[in-house]
Design an enzyme around this catalytic site. Structure first.
Site, PDB file in Angstrom:
ATOM      1  N   GLU A   1      -5.833  -4.774  -4.938  1.00 52.72           N
ATOM      2  CA  GLU A   1      -4.745  -4.496  -5.877  1.00 52.72           C
ATOM      3  C   GLU A   1      -4.135  -5.749  -6.477  1.00 52.72           C
ATOM      4  OE1 GLU A   1      -2.155  -2.055  -3.181  1.00 52.72           O
ATOM      5  OE2 GLU A   1      -1.898  -0.870  -4.998  1.00 52.72           O
TER       6      GLU A   1
ATOM      7  N   TRP B   1       2.657   3.168 -19.379  1.00 50.46           N
ATOM      8  CA  TRP B   1       1.418   2.945 -18.621  1.00 50.46           C
ATOM      9  C   TRP B   1       0.374   3.757 -19.368  1.00 50.46           C
ATOM     10  CZ3 TRP B   1      -2.324   5.771 -16.039  1.00 50.46           C
ATOM     11  CH2 TRP B   1      -3.161   5.052 -15.188  1.00 50.46           C
TER      12      TRP B   1
ATOM     13  N   GLU C   1      -6.835  -0.123   4.266  1.00 48.21           N
ATOM     14  CA  GLU C   1      -5.563  -0.533   3.670  1.00 48.21           C
ATOM     15  C   GLU C   1      -5.548  -2.044   3.419  1.00 48.21           C
ATOM     16  OE1 GLU C   1      -3.311   0.825   2.133  1.00 48.21           O
ATOM     17  OE2 GLU C   1      -1.626  -0.552   2.183  1.00 48.21           O
TER      18      GLU C   1
ATOM     19  N   ASN D   1       6.762  11.004 -21.500  1.00 46.48           N
ATOM     20  CA  ASN D   1       6.101  10.641 -20.239  1.00 46.48           C
ATOM     21  C   ASN D   1       5.274  11.842 -19.822  1.00 46.48           C
ATOM     22  OD1 ASN D   1       5.433   9.903 -17.590  1.00 46.48           O
ATOM     23  ND2 ASN D   1       7.386  10.677 -16.807  1.00 46.48           N
ATOM     24  N   GLY D   2       3.976  11.619 -19.545  1.00 39.82           N
ATOM     25  CA  GLY D   2       3.120  12.728 -19.124  1.00 39.82           C
ATOM     26  C   GLY D   2       1.841  12.727 -19.927  1.00 39.82           C
TER      27      GLY D   2
ATOM     28  N   LYS E   1      -5.052  -3.639  -0.276  1.00 44.23           N
ATOM     29  CA  LYS E   1      -4.007  -4.618  -0.622  1.00 44.23           C
ATOM     30  C   LYS E   1      -4.638  -5.789  -1.361  1.00 44.23           C
ATOM     31  CE  LYS E   1      -0.982  -2.936  -0.445  1.00 44.23           C
ATOM     32  NZ  LYS E   1      -1.008  -1.581  -0.108  1.00 44.23           N
TER      33      LYS E   1
ATOM     34  N   CYS F   1       4.927   5.930 -16.879  1.00 39.34           N
ATOM     35  CA  CYS F   1       5.790   5.744 -18.032  1.00 39.34           C
ATOM     36  C   CYS F   1       7.214   6.093 -17.620  1.00 39.34           C
ATOM     37  CB  CYS F   1       5.418   6.604 -19.230  1.00 39.34           C
ATOM     38  SG  CYS F   1       3.780   6.295 -19.862  1.00 39.34           S
TER      39      CYS F   1
ATOM     40  N   ARG G   1       7.281   2.099 -13.167  1.00 39.43           N
ATOM     41  CA  ARG G   1       6.500   3.243 -13.642  1.00 39.43           C
ATOM     42  C   ARG G   1       5.403   2.838 -14.632  1.00 39.43           C
ATOM     43  NH1 ARG G   1       9.526   7.737 -12.368  1.00 39.43           N
ATOM     44  NH2 ARG G   1       8.195   9.032 -13.660  1.00 39.43           N
TER      45      ARG G   1
ATOM     46  N   LYS H   1       3.752   1.915 -10.057  1.00 38.29           N
ATOM     47  CA  LYS H   1       4.229   2.267  -8.715  1.00 38.29           C
ATOM     48  C   LYS H   1       4.243   3.772  -8.512  1.00 38.29           C
ATOM     49  CE  LYS H   1       6.458   0.840  -4.931  1.00 38.29           C
ATOM     50  NZ  LYS H   1       5.456   0.286  -4.030  1.00 38.29           N
TER      51      LYS H   1
ATOM     52  N   HIS I   1     -25.916   0.780   8.511  1.00 36.19           N
ATOM     53  CA  HIS I   1     -26.526   1.878   7.749  1.00 36.19           C
ATOM     54  C   HIS I   1     -26.542   1.589   6.251  1.00 36.19           C
ATOM     55  CE1 HIS I   1     -26.766   4.284  11.357  1.00 36.19           C
ATOM     56  NE2 HIS I   1     -25.511   3.947  11.627  1.00 36.19           N
TER      57      HIS I   1
HETATM   58  C1  AGP Z   1      -0.207   1.213  -2.890  1.00 34.97           C
HETATM   59  O1  AGP Z   1      -0.220  -0.167  -2.738  1.00 34.97           O
HETATM   60  C2  AGP Z   1      -0.593   1.678  -4.198  1.00 34.97           C
HETATM   61  N1  AGP Z   1       0.229   1.132  -5.207  1.00 34.97           N
HETATM   62  C3  AGP Z   1      -0.983   3.128  -4.358  1.00 34.97           C
HETATM   63  O2  AGP Z   1      -2.208   3.286  -3.724  1.00 34.97           O
HETATM   64  C4  AGP Z   1      -0.022   4.211  -3.841  1.00 34.97           C
HETATM   65  O3  AGP Z   1       0.011   4.197  -2.461  1.00 34.97           O
HETATM   66  C5  AGP Z   1      -0.508   5.580  -4.348  1.00 34.97           C
HETATM   67  O4  AGP Z   1      -0.464   5.603  -5.731  1.00 34.97           O
HETATM   68  C6  AGP Z   1       0.281   6.736  -3.777  1.00 34.97           C
HETATM   69  O5  AGP Z   1       1.614   6.683  -4.152  1.00 34.97           O
HETATM   70  P1  AGP Z   1       2.724   7.497  -3.384  1.00 34.97           P
HETATM   71  O6  AGP Z   1       2.738   7.019  -1.981  1.00 34.97           O
HETATM   72  O7  AGP Z   1       3.983   7.209  -4.124  1.00 34.97           O
HETATM   73  O8  AGP Z   1       2.333   8.947  -3.466  1.00 34.97           O
END
Ligand code: AGP
Length: 614
Positions: A494, A77, A487, A103-104, A491, A2, A27, A609, A510
């Site tokens: 996401e 959010w 990773e 926010n929080g 990607k 947020c 955010r 983000k 396994h």
């Molecule tokens: C990455 O593509 C993601 N959006 C997410 O996993 C991100 O890396 C994670 O929330 C950690 O964020 P930070 O690196 O700002 O701590």
């Protein structure tokens, strides 16, 4: 998560709020709203979905609110309650006089809700925030002073909050406060701004004051007063923000993510400038305060991070153990903070975070700091809350990353780990001169190798078309590239919502091998080196179960053509540096699949983000 903004001054407030919220869209973006002070009363407008929906909602009201010069705004959010117009902020008390954005997370909202309901408050939303509106309103009824009402209410609130509050009866006043959530006040000429982050205010002013936890600021057009939770007036620590306004532009790319992928060669060059002059000179990390003495006293290193940063941390472990011979543990911050961790002054704790704000990592860092560990932060935000906790700071200098899916910040974190590991190895004398030289020489070549991949994307685009309609995707790798598989899968998940998983290839047999059939794509990250042959055998095992095999490789071995239906070739690179090179095609593959499927690449559903809630 947020984002909140506030303004009090003499300019028309609506566009200031909308523009501020635009800058904070990273955010959260599931709903938004603003409240503006009009001559008769404060008016509230909300919309579900992206910010443009709020702009559209405001269109018919523009003339009646254009003269307003005080207001607050919010981009959400959702944590408590679905992203509906009702649950969107600003929230009000029952009579509508008290209006606030938050926010929080209010952790004791259930108890407060019961208590306030018993006192006659009627709740309209499913949010945790609404309790704060009712609570502050009740305190206001007692005190007739907005600052005092906020101060008294926050004493009863548990959890994290940044709040911006207006009241119909306090015509020239905006009150803001925070605990465990970011908030700063921008200072202009006859005007003040409040925001969750710098981009929302930087085009208006560079003068700002970061609020510390439990501080309450009261703003009028011509004054700013800061108090602590006991009401004692505090001196104001105003600073000049080391920021320039940046026009966020896609520079001709269809999405920010694609632009940011293409920025990666320059991001690496930037990090190396001033830190690695040549193969023969030691790495220079001025911001890192690790002396020979500190390193000698270290028993181990703990790296804490979330998401993509966690994957960078896993590669960091591999490199540091290899170069420095120091044992390294890596843990997701969200797990680390809820167990009895063994850490002390002989442990170096490294927090990795693109945003420097992630709540779990921040809490983990604070916990380890309290136990006496040296805290080293690797972040893209040297002005962040995490950076402020650091004993040593490694700023990755990747520039603003707009796309929610991290790309260039990840590569920058990896390069930072290489620099840090070489730096520590040089202090400890734990790596042969010749190995250091060859690593440095090749690291300097990496940007050109990435450029080669970026100028030859056809194989990747082809794969994206072939596999775009799969429901599942498996990535396999071994050794230093196992985190690359994780990773790569993250990607894809996401931004395309395809169920993708990364496995250490030796684990396939396994259990996961049971899922393989002729519908399942298996992408093998087959980089030359110590585990190449092993991974080849694991790929054969998958092929024998009819899986649709794809190789990402720097090998020219002809026999790969029999095993793999598609091959993505990358430039040759030594094994220890291969995670950087291998990641680029995986970012592109995820991007092109999502783009082919018509997904919202830069702002995928349900994500934000900056994850500022635990
Ligand atoms: C990455 O593509 C993601 N959006 C997410 O996993 C991100 O890396 C994670 O929330 C950690 O964020 P930070 O690196 O700002 O701590």
């Amino acid at each position: 998560m947020c984002g909140i903004v506030g303004y009090i001054g003499n300019k028309s407030v609506v566009d200031i709020l909308l523009d501020g919220l635009k800058q904070l869209e990273y955010r959260g973006y599931d709903s938004s709203g603003i409240a503006v002070r009009c001559p008769d009363k404060i008016k509230v407008y909300k919309a579900v979905g992206k910010l443009e929906n709020l702009s559209a909602e405001l269109m018919p009201h523009r003339s009646e609110i254009s003269s307003a010069t005080i207001g607050i705004g919010h981009i959400r959010w959702a944590t408590h309650g679905a992203p509906t117009a009702l649950n969107a902020h600003p929230h009000t008390c029952n009579c509508g006089n008290l209006v606030l954005v938050h926010n929080g997370i209010i952790e004791n909202y259930k108890e407060l809700r019961e208590k306030l309901t018993a006192l006659g408050c009627v709740f309209k939303t499913q949010t945790d925030t609404e309790v704060v509106a009712h609570l502050v309103a009740r305190k206001y009824a007692e005190t007739k002073d907005l600052t005092e009402a906020v101060r008294m209410a926050t004493k009863e609130i548990e959890g994290a909050y940044a709040l911006c509050v207006l009241h119909n009866d306090e015509k020239d006043k905006l009150v803001a406060t925070k605990r465990n959530a970011p908030l700063l006040v921008g200072i202009g000429e006859g005007e003040y701004f409040v925001a969750s982050d710098v981009p929302a205010i930087i085009k208006h002013t560079k003068k700002a004051m970061y609020l510390a936890d439990n501080q309450i600021v009261t703003l009028t057009r011509n004054s700013m007063k800061l108090i602590d939770e006991n009401g004692t007036e505090l001196s104001q620590k105003v600073e000049v923000l080391p920021w320039e306004p940046v026009a966020l532009s896609k520079m001709g790319f269809k999405h920010f993510m694609l632009k940011e992928i293409h920025e990666q060669p320059d991001v690496i060059r930037n990090i190396l400038v001033g830190r690695m002059h040549s193969c023969d000179e030691p790495v220079v990390l001025n911001e890192v305060n690790l002396t020979k003495e500190t390193l000698k006293n270290l028993n181990r290193i703990q790296i804490i991070a979330c998401g993509t940063s966690l994957h960078a941390a896993m590669i960091g472990k591999y490199i540091i153990e290899n170069f420095c011979g120091i044992p390294v543990d890596v843990e997701a911050s969200s797990e680390y903070i809820y167990r009895k961790t063994v850490t002390d002054s002989h442990t170096l704790v490294i927090g990795v975070s693109q945003s420097g704000e992630t709540a779990d990592t921040l809490t983990a860092i604070k916990q380890s700091k309290a136990k006496g560990s040296h805290i080293l932060i690797i972040t893209n935000r040297p002005d962040s809350a995490m950076a402020r906790e650091a004993d040593s700071l490694l700023s990755v200098n990747a520039g603003i990353e707009v796309s929610v899916a991290a790309t260039k910040s990840y590569i920058a974190q990896l390069v930072s780990f290489y620099l840090l590991a070489m730096y520590m190895a040089e202090i400890k004398g734990s790596l042969a001169e010749s190995d250091l030289k060859s690593l440095k020489a090749e690291l300097m070549q990496v940007p050109q190798k990435i450029e080669q991949i970026l100028s030859n994307k056809e194989q990747i685009q082809h794969c994206a078309k072939v596999y775009a309609n799969t429901k599942d995707f498996i990535y396999i790798a071994r050794g230093i590239n196992f985190p690359t598989a994780l990773e790569g899968a993250l990607k894809l998940k996401e931004i395309s919502y395809i169920n993708a998983t990364g496995y250490p290839a030796g684990e396939l047999k396994h259990g996961p091998i049971a899922m393989l059939d002729n519908t399942m794509p298996v992408l093998s990250i087959l980089m030359k080196g110590s585990v190449y042959e092993k991974l080849l055998s694991n790929s054969e095992e998958a092929k024998a179960r009819d899986a649709r095999m794809i190789a990402l490789t720097n090998s020219k071995d002809e026999k790969l053509k029999d095993l793999f239906e598609n091959i993505i070739e990358v430039p040759d690179v030594q094994e220890l540096l291969s995670p950087i090179i291998a990641m680029i095609p995986l970012q592109l593959l995820a991007y092109y699949i999502a783009e082919f499927l018509g997904k919202d690449v830069d702002q995928p559903r349900n994500l934000a983000k900056s994850v500022t809630v635990e």
